[in-house]
Design a protein around this motif. Structure first.
Motif, PDB file in Angstrom:
ATOM      1  N   GLU A  79      10.134  15.478   5.894  1.00  0.00           N
ATOM      2  CA  GLU A  79      10.232  14.297   6.752  1.00  0.00           C
ATOM      3  C   GLU A  79       8.893  14.031   7.442  1.00  0.00           C
ATOM      4  O   GLU A  79       8.411  12.891   7.466  1.00  0.00           O
ATOM      5  CB  GLU A  79      11.333  14.482   7.791  1.00  0.00           C
ATOM      6  N   VAL A  80       8.295  15.078   7.984  1.00  0.00           N
ATOM      7  CA  VAL A  80       6.974  14.945   8.616  1.00  0.00           C
ATOM      8  C   VAL A  80       5.938  14.537   7.572  1.00  0.00           C
ATOM      9  O   VAL A  80       5.113  13.641   7.805  1.00  0.00           O
ATOM     10  CB  VAL A  80       6.570  16.267   9.297  1.00  0.00           C
ATOM     11  N   PHE A  81       5.971  15.192   6.419  1.00  0.00           N
ATOM     12  CA  PHE A  81       5.020  14.886   5.344  1.00  0.00           C
ATOM     13  C   PHE A  81       5.140  13.425   4.912  1.00  0.00           C
ATOM     14  O   PHE A  81       4.136  12.725   4.746  1.00  0.00           O
ATOM     15  CB  PHE A  81       5.269  15.816   4.158  1.00  0.00           C
ATOM     16  N   SER A  82       6.374  12.965   4.743  1.00  0.00           N
ATOM     17  CA  SER A  82       6.606  11.593   4.298  1.00  0.00           C
ATOM     18  C   SER A  82       6.068  10.578   5.296  1.00  0.00           C
ATOM     19  O   SER A  82       5.471   9.563   4.909  1.00  0.00           O
ATOM     20  CB  SER A  82       8.103  11.380   4.085  1.00  0.00           C
ATOM     21  N   LYS A  83       6.251  10.831   6.578  1.00  0.00           N
ATOM     22  CA  LYS A  83       5.755   9.913   7.614  1.00  0.00           C
ATOM     23  C   LYS A  83       4.227   9.864   7.614  1.00  0.00           C
ATOM     24  O   LYS A  83       3.627   8.798   7.748  1.00  0.00           O
ATOM     25  CB  LYS A  83       6.277  10.334   8.986  1.00  0.00           C
ATOM     26  N   LYS A  84       3.598  11.036   7.466  1.00  0.00           N
ATOM     27  CA  LYS A  84       2.131  11.077   7.413  1.00  0.00           C
ATOM     28  C   LYS A  84       1.610  10.350   6.172  1.00  0.00           C
ATOM     29  O   LYS A  84       0.609   9.621   6.220  1.00  0.00           O
ATOM     30  CB  LYS A  84       1.648  12.531   7.409  1.00  0.00           C
ATOM     31  N   PHE A  85       2.307  10.547   5.050  1.00  0.00           N
ATOM     32  CA  PHE A  85       1.910   9.866   3.821  1.00  0.00           C
ATOM     33  C   PHE A  85       2.011   8.359   3.994  1.00  0.00           C
ATOM     34  O   PHE A  85       1.098   7.615   3.621  1.00  0.00           O
ATOM     35  CB  PHE A  85       2.786  10.317   2.648  1.00  0.00           C
ATOM     36  N   LYS A  86       3.130   7.880   4.541  1.00  0.00           N
ATOM     37  CA  LYS A  86       3.346   6.434   4.716  1.00  0.00           C
ATOM     38  C   LYS A  86       2.266   5.833   5.615  1.00  0.00           C
ATOM     39  O   LYS A  86       1.765   4.721   5.358  1.00  0.00           O
ATOM     40  CB  LYS A  86       4.726   6.195   5.323  1.00  0.00           C
ATOM     41  N   LYS A  87       1.883   6.542   6.655  1.00  0.00           N
ATOM     42  CA  LYS A  87       0.832   6.050   7.549  1.00  0.00           C
ATOM     43  C   LYS A  87      -0.494   5.918   6.796  1.00  0.00           C
ATOM     44  O   LYS A  87      -1.207   4.910   6.939  1.00  0.00           O
ATOM     45  CB  LYS A  87       0.676   6.998   8.742  1.00  0.00           C
ATOM     46  N   ALA A  88      -0.829   6.920   5.981  1.00  0.00           N
ATOM     47  CA  ALA A  88      -2.068   6.878   5.196  1.00  0.00           C
ATOM     48  C   ALA A  88      -2.013   5.761   4.168  1.00  0.00           C
ATOM     49  O   ALA A  88      -3.002   5.036   3.959  1.00  0.00           O
ATOM     50  CB  ALA A  88      -2.298   8.222   4.515  1.00  0.00           C
ATOM     51  N   LYS A  89      -0.868   5.596   3.517  1.00  0.00           N
ATOM     52  CA  LYS A  89      -0.711   4.544   2.517  1.00  0.00           C
ATOM     53  C   LYS A  89      -0.897   3.164   3.130  1.00  0.00           C
ATOM     54  O   LYS A  89      -1.627   2.316   2.605  1.00  0.00           O
ATOM     55  CB  LYS A  89       0.673   4.651   1.867  1.00  0.00           C
ATOM     56  N   ASP A  90      -0.239   2.914   4.264  1.00  0.00           N
ATOM     57  CA  ASP A  90      -0.343   1.606   4.919  1.00  0.00           C
ATOM     58  C   ASP A  90      -1.767   1.330   5.381  1.00  0.00           C
ATOM     59  O   ASP A  90      -2.246   0.186   5.320  1.00  0.00           O
ATOM     60  CB  ASP A  90       0.617   1.533   6.110  1.00  0.00           C
ATOM     61  N   TYR A  91      -2.445   2.363   5.819  1.00  0.00           N
ATOM     62  CA  TYR A  91      -3.834   2.208   6.276  1.00  0.00           C
ATOM     63  C   TYR A  91      -4.738   1.795   5.116  1.00  0.00           C
ATOM     64  O   TYR A  91      -5.498   0.821   5.221  1.00  0.00           O
ATOM     65  CB  TYR A  91      -4.317   3.522   6.894  1.00  0.00           C
ATOM     66  N   LEU A  92      -4.647   2.486   3.998  1.00  0.00           N
ATOM     67  CA  LEU A  92      -5.480   2.134   2.853  1.00  0.00           C
ATOM     68  C   LEU A  92      -5.116   0.758   2.305  1.00  0.00           C
ATOM     69  O   LEU A  92      -5.983   0.013   1.841  1.00  0.00           O
ATOM     70  CB  LEU A  92      -5.345   3.189   1.754  1.00  0.00           C
ATOM     71  N   ALA A  93      -3.844   0.397   2.372  1.00  0.00           N
ATOM     72  CA  ALA A  93      -3.406  -0.912   1.872  1.00  0.00           C
ATOM     73  C   ALA A  93      -4.001  -2.056   2.684  1.00  0.00           C
ATOM     74  O   ALA A  93      -4.071  -3.188   2.189  1.00  0.00           O
ATOM     75  CB  ALA A  93      -1.881  -0.999   1.900  1.00  0.00           C
ATOM     76  N   SER A  94      -4.446  -1.788   3.893  1.00  0.00           N
ATOM     77  CA  SER A  94      -5.013  -2.844   4.750  1.00  0.00           C
ATOM     78  C   SER A  94      -6.476  -3.131   4.453  1.00  0.00           C
ATOM     79  O   SER A  94      -7.068  -4.036   5.050  1.00  0.00           O
ATOM     80  CB  SER A  94      -4.870  -2.446   6.225  1.00  0.00           C
ATOM     81  N   SER A  95      -7.087  -2.403   3.503  1.00  0.00           N
ATOM     82  CA  SER A  95      -8.528  -2.537   3.273  1.00  0.00           C
ATOM     83  C   SER A  95      -8.914  -3.837   2.580  1.00  0.00           C
ATOM     84  O   SER A  95      -9.944  -4.433   2.888  1.00  0.00           O
ATOM     85  CB  SER A  95      -9.053  -1.333   2.481  1.00  0.00           C
ATOM     86  N   ARG A  96      -8.121  -4.288   1.598  1.00  0.00           N
ATOM     87  CA  ARG A  96      -8.398  -5.538   0.875  1.00  0.00           C
ATOM     88  C   ARG A  96      -7.073  -6.217   0.563  1.00  0.00           C
ATOM     89  O   ARG A  96      -6.136  -5.546   0.151  1.00  0.00           O
ATOM     90  CB  ARG A  96      -9.145  -5.297  -0.452  1.00  0.00           C
ATOM     91  N   PRO A  97      -6.985  -7.552   0.681  1.00  0.00           N
ATOM     92  CA  PRO A  97      -5.685  -8.207   0.511  1.00  0.00           C
ATOM     93  C   PRO A  97      -5.373  -8.760  -0.876  1.00  0.00           C
ATOM     94  O   PRO A  97      -4.205  -9.011  -1.184  1.00  0.00           O
ATOM     95  CB  PRO A  97      -5.767  -9.360   1.506  1.00  0.00           C
ATOM     96  N   THR A  98      -6.364  -8.988  -1.736  1.00  0.00           N
ATOM     97  CA  THR A  98      -6.119  -9.773  -2.947  1.00  0.00           C
ATOM     98  C   THR A  98      -5.815  -8.924  -4.171  1.00  0.00           C
ATOM     99  O   THR A  98      -4.926  -9.246  -4.954  1.00  0.00           O
ATOM    100  CB  THR A  98      -7.325 -10.698  -3.235  1.00  0.00           C
ATOM    101  N   ALA A  99      -6.537  -7.834  -4.376  1.00  0.00           N
ATOM    102  CA  ALA A  99      -6.387  -7.031  -5.601  1.00  0.00           C
ATOM    103  C   ALA A  99      -5.048  -6.303  -5.597  1.00  0.00           C
ATOM    104  O   ALA A  99      -4.843  -5.345  -4.857  1.00  0.00           O
ATOM    105  CB  ALA A  99      -7.530  -6.034  -5.730  1.00  0.00           C
ATOM    106  N   VAL A 100      -4.152  -6.721  -6.453  1.00  0.00           N
ATOM    107  CA  VAL A 100      -2.805  -6.149  -6.462  1.00  0.00           C
ATOM    108  C   VAL A 100      -2.809  -4.700  -6.945  1.00  0.00           C
ATOM    109  O   VAL A 100      -1.902  -3.929  -6.626  1.00  0.00           O
ATOM    110  CB  VAL A 100      -1.854  -7.023  -7.313  1.00  0.00           C
ATOM    111  N   ASN A 101      -3.840  -4.287  -7.686  1.00  0.00           N
ATOM    112  CA  ASN A 101      -3.913  -2.893  -8.129  1.00  0.00           C
ATOM    113  C   ASN A 101      -3.923  -1.918  -6.963  1.00  0.00           C
ATOM    114  O   ASN A 101      -3.441  -0.795  -7.078  1.00  0.00           O
ATOM    115  CB  ASN A 101      -5.171  -2.659  -8.974  1.00  0.00           C
ATOM    116  N   LEU A 102      -4.489  -2.331  -5.835  1.00  0.00           N
ATOM    117  CA  LEU A 102      -4.503  -1.491  -4.646  1.00  0.00           C
ATOM    118  C   LEU A 102      -3.078  -1.127  -4.250  1.00  0.00           C
ATOM    119  O   LEU A 102      -2.750   0.045  -4.038  1.00  0.00           O
ATOM    120  CB  LEU A 102      -5.214  -2.228  -3.512  1.00  0.00           C
TER     121      LEU A 102
END
Length: 358
Positions: A79-102
């Motif tokens: 549960e802790v691992f999953s929350k940390k992963f989701k936070k990291a994923k959302d952070y990286l997803a905010s870097s660029r908006p157009t490239a769907v591969n991200l």
């Protein structure tokens, strides 16, 4: 033998040091500099500042980056691992908006976590590592297959034009739009290649011309507004471009200026092919009007490449990073499963059915 850009991996995982390794593309073509990134903030910045760029390469970098973000997390709680992963994923997803591969790559990585919540943290970390490595190796195979299909559309000695950089520097190897060029070079096709400068960030001049010349190809650099002139002279037989996102109806978002090239090519009766891995096809968007378009800072237009500012202070600047090419201007969209032609939504559904069955 002198080292060339083709001797370096565009994006890789340094297993020993736990680092994302990229070529810093902001330093090209004057210097080949590798960056070894371990902190998620540095990986986010590398994507945002275009140190690593191109839809496939961004996806690979994000997959490796989100794995590294949780690799050394000390917890036995999924549960802790999953929350940390989701936070990291959302952070990286905010870097660029157009490239769907991200988002595609990050979603693939998240599916590993959500699909194995009953497993131990150590096992999930290993599964994440395996998925990141797979995403990288798959990119090489996908680009080569795109190249094989694209090569069937042109003859030896053809004149080809490309815009921006959809080359090896935008992927792991071969690139998308340049894949037929690399394969043609291996097989002695002797293509004559015209490369648009691609203002304002000059990815064509700094990156595509650089890597294709290093591969020994016959490359001619032109300014963006010269594409009509070379087409009118009969120097171009086909146009190959990449893309960052494809809507369900076949509209594609690619580097700004692509739609102009497409319109001019249509006028002169020259086929324009979009080279797009299926990972860039976003069936959730009905048309290109729904694709989010990144806007970048004014100074990329007014002063970045000039010794002195080249525009009056205070002038308004519109600097979209991408434009959308209408599907009616596209002769075909080449994927790793073959070429899709209009009506595109139907063609894409058939391609995804084939992909699901393989």
């Amino acid at each position: 033998m002198k080292k060339t850009i083709l001797d370096c991996d565009t994006v890789a995982l340094d297993e020993e040091n736990g680092a994302l390794v990229i070529i810093d593309q902001t330093q090209l073509p004057t210097r080949i500099e590798l960056k070894f990134l371990t902190d998620i903030e540095d990986i986010w910045e590398a994507i945002y500042l275009l140190k690593v760029r191109g839809a496939p390469a961004i996806g690979v970098a994000a997959a490796i980056g989100v794995y590294l973000a949780v690799k050394d997390l000390q917890t036995d709680s999924m549960e802790v691992f999953s929350k940390k992963f989701k936070k990291a994923k959302d952070y990286l997803a905010s870097s660029r908006p157009t490239a769907v591969n991200l988002f595609w790559a990050l979603d693939r990585m998240e599916a590993v976590v959500t699909g194995h919540m009953q497993c131990g943290v150590g096992e999930v970390k290993e599964l994440l590592h395996r998925e990141a490595v797979n995403i990288r190796s798959e990119d090489i195979q996908v680009c080569r297959r795109i190249g094989e299909y694209a090569l069937e559309l042109v003859k030896p000695g053809a004149g080809l034009l490309t815009h921006c950089n959809a080359g090896q520097l935008a992927a792991v190897k071969y690139g998308t739009a340049t894949a037929p060029m690399y394969l043609g070079q291996e097989r002695g096709y002797g293509f004559r290649i015209y490369v648009d400068e691609t203002r304002p960030l000059l990815q064509g001049a700094r990156l595509t011309a650089f890597e294709l010349q290093a591969a020994g190809m016959d490359v001619t650099l032109i300014c963006d507004n010269m594409s009509g002139a070379v087409m009118k002279k009969g120097l171009v037989d086909a146009v190959f471009v990449g893309c960052d996102r494809v809507a369900a109806n076949g509209d594609t978002a690619n580097k700004i200026g692509t739609s102009v090239v497409a319109a001019v090519a249509k006028y002169y009766g020259i086929p324009l092919y979009v080279c797009a891995p299926t990972s860039t096809i976003d069936m959730s968007l009905p048309t290109g009007d729904k694709i989010p378009i990144e806007e970048r800072s004014d100074d990329e237009v007014t002063e970045m490449w000039y010794e002195k500012r080249m525009a009056p202070a205070g002038v308004k600047v519109y600097n979209p990073c991408f434009d959308v090419t209408d599907h009616g201007l596209i002769s075909g969209i080449i994927t790793e499963y073959g070429m899709a032609k209009a009506p595109y939504e139907e063609a894409f559904r058939e391609i995804f059915r084939e992909k699901l069955n393989k």
